[in-house]
Design an enzyme around this catalytic site. Structure first.
Site, short mmCIF file in Angstrom:
data_model
loop_
_atom_site.label_atom_id
_atom_site.label_comp_id
_atom_site.label_asym_id
_atom_site.label_seq_id
_atom_site.Cartn_x
_atom_site.Cartn_y
_atom_site.Cartn_z
N GLY A 1 0.69 -1.41 0.18
CA GLY A 1 0.19 0.04 0.02
C GLY A 1 0.88 1.38 -0.32
N ARG B 1 0.77 -5.25 -5.07
CA ARG B 1 0.80 -6.24 -3.85
C ARG B 1 1.06 -7.45 -4.18
NH1 ARG B 1 -0.59 -3.65 0.99
NH2 ARG B 1 -2.18 -2.39 0.83
N ASP C 1 5.58 -5.60 5.94
CA ASP C 1 6.05 -6.51 6.10
C ASP C 1 6.06 -7.78 4.92
OD1 ASP C 1 3.14 -6.69 6.27
OD2 ASP C 1 3.52 -8.02 7.86
N THR D 1 5.08 1.68 6.27
CA THR D 1 3.37 1.24 6.45
C THR D 1 3.25 2.77 7.29
OG1 THR D 1 2.05 0.13 7.16
CG2 THR D 1 4.16 -0.12 8.60
N ASP E 1 0.89 1.53 9.22
CA ASP E 1 0.22 0.18 10.10
C ASP E 1 0.98 0.98 11.19
OD1 ASP E 1 -2.30 0.30 8.16
OD2 ASP E 1 -1.34 -1.36 7.80
N ASP F 1 3.59 -1.68 12.55
CA ASP F 1 3.12 -2.63 12.69
C ASP F 1 4.72 -3.50 11.96
OD1 ASP F 1 3.50 -3.05 10.07
OD2 ASP F 1 1.48 -4.85 10.29
N ARG G 1 -4.72 -2.60 9.89
CA ARG G 1 -4.78 -3.79 9.61
C ARG G 1 -4.76 -4.80 10.80
NH1 ARG G 1 -1.72 -5.50 4.71
NH2 ARG G 1 -3.42 -5.34 3.44
#
Ligand code: F6P
Length: 342
Positions: free
Chosen positions: A10, A71, A102, A124, A126, A128, A170
Site C-alpha cells: 500500500g 501487492r 512486512d 507503513t 500501520d 506494525d 490491519r
C-alpha cells in the site's frame, strides 16, 4: 553500483521523500539508479526508468509514489521467483533498495538469502514492523485521524449522537490508539484486545449519566467483538500475500450501540484518506533519514538489513528479524488509553 529502487505494498506518505534522499546521496557517492515501476510486478515485467538528479527534485512534499506500487508476491510460485532473479541479472542491477512493509520486505529478505544485495526501508501507516520504533507514514495517518476526530466532535455533540470512527491498521491498533488519544476519543478498540459490546455501551451510558450526551468511539479495522471472535472482513478473498480485506467493524458497532442503548449512532470509515496526500514534517524527516541510511549501508557493503528508528537513532536490523513478527500495541499503551474511556 547500478542500484534498483522500488516501492511495494500500500502507498504511504513519505515514499517519495525516501526515493529523493537515496538518489540524491547515492549520486554524490558515485552510484547510478534504476527506478523499478509498480513494486515487484515491475521487476517481473522489467518496467524500469532511469533516475537522475532531475527526476527526484520537488519530491519531498509529494504523496503517493513516483514509481507506482503493487501487492505482487513474486515468491508465490517458484517460476516467478526464478524470473525475478533472472531479471535482476538482465537489468544489471548490483543491489536493491526495497521500500515497503512486512510483505515487500519479506521478499527482500528472501532475495538476500538467494545472494541478492538488498536493503529495506520500513514503510507503513500501520506502524506494525518489528525492529523499528516508528515507520514513516504513521505520523501522517495519525494526524489525519486527529483532524477527523476534531471535526466529528462538534457535529456529534450538536446532535447528541454516538459516532464510531473506523480507522486502518490491519492487525495492529497503533493508528487507533495514537489517533484516538490525540483526538480525545471516549473509547478506543484495537485488535490486540477483543471488545465486549456491553462494556462499550457501559462507557457511553456512564458519560450520558454524567451529562455528556455524545460519544466518539475509535475502532481499528481489525478490532472484533469477544462474542464473535475473528476480524470483520469486506470479502473472503485473499491477496497475493494471504491478507483479507478488513472493514465493517464501524458499521457493526454503530448498529449494536443504537439497538442496545436506543441512542442515535453513526459511523465514518476514514479509509484511504489516512494514506493520501502530503507527509507531515515528522514523516518527511524520518523518510529522509531512512533513505540516507539505506544508501550509506549499500555503499558500505551492508546488505540483508532494514534501516530502523530506535530512540532517536537511525540503526539497522536484520530483514529477517524485522519481518518475522508483527509489532502490535503493548498493554502499557492500551492502559494509557483506557484511563480516558467513558
Ligand atoms: O497496510 C496499509 C493498509 O492501509 C492497511 O491499514 C489497510 O488494511 C490496507 O492497507 C488497505 O489496503 P488496500 O489499499 O489494498 O485497500
Amino acid at each position: 553500483m547500478n542500484i534498483g529502487i522500488l516501492t511495494g505494498g500500500g502507498d504511504c506518505p513519505g515514499l517519495n521523500a525516501v526515493i529523493r534522499a537515496v538518489v540524491k546521496r547515492g549520486l554524490q557517492l558515485g552510484h547510478e539508479f534504476t527506478g523499478i515501476k509498480e513494486g515487484w510486478r515491475g521487476l517481473l515485467d522489467q518496467k524500469t526508468v532511469k533516475l537522475a538528479r532531475g527526476s527526484v527534485s520537488g519530491l519531498l512534499p509529494l504523496g503517493g509514489t513516483i514509481l507506482g506500487t503493487s501487492r505482487t508476491n513474486p515468491f508465490k510460485n517458484e517460476k516467478d521467483a526464478e524470473k525475478l532473479l533472472r531479471n535482476i541479472d538482465e537489468l544489471k542491477l548490483d543491489a536493491l533498495v526495497c521500500i515497503g512493509g512486512d510483505d515487500t520486505l519479506s521478499v527482500a529478505s528472501k532475495l538476500h538469502d538467494r545472494g541478492i544485495k538488498t536493503v529495506g526501508v520500513p514503510k507503513t501507516i500501520d506502524n506494525d514492523l518489528s525492529g523499528t520504533d516508528f515507520t514513516f507514514g504513521f505520523d501522517t495517518a495519525v494526524s489525519i485521524v486527529t483532524w477527523a476526530l476534531d471535526r466529528l466532535h462538534s457535529t456529534t455533540e450538536a446532535h447528541q449522537r454516538v459516532m464510531v470512527v473506523e480507522v486502518m491498521g490491519r492487525h495492529a491498533g497503533w493508528i487507533a490508539v495514537y489517533g484516538g488519544l490525540a483526538g480525545g476519543a471516549d473509547v478506543i478498540l484495537i485488535p490486540e484486545q477483543p471488545f465486549d459490546v456491553d462494556e462499550v455501551c457501559g462507557y457511553i451510558k456512564k458519560r450520558r449519566e454524567a451529562g455528556k450526551y455524545f460519544s466518539l468511539v475509535v475502532a481499528a479495522e481489525g478490532a472484533y467483538p469477544k462474542e464473535a471472535p475473528g476480524m470483520i472482513t469486506k470479502e473472503k478473498e485473499l491477496d497475493a500475500f494471504g491478507h483479507v480485506r478488513l472493514g465493517g467493524v464501524g458499521e457493526f458497532l454503530a448498529g449494536e450501540i443504537e439497538k442496545r442503548l436506543n441512542v442515535e449512532s453513526r459511523f465514518v470509515v476514514l479509509g484511504h484518506l489516512q494514506r493520501g496526500g502530503t507527509p507531515t514534517a515528522y514523516d518527511r524527516v524520518l523518510a529522509t533519514r531512512f533513505g540516507l541510511k539505506a544508501i550509506e549501508m549499500l555503499d558500505a557493503g551492508v546488505f540483508g538489513r532494514m534501516v530502523a528508528l530506535q530512540g532517536n537513532k537511525i540503526v539497522d536490523v536484520s530483514l529477517h528479524e524485522a519481518t518475522s513478527k508483527l509489532k502490535t500495541v503493548d498493554l502499557e499503551m492500551l492502559r494509557t488509553a483506557q484511563i480516558f474511556f467513558g
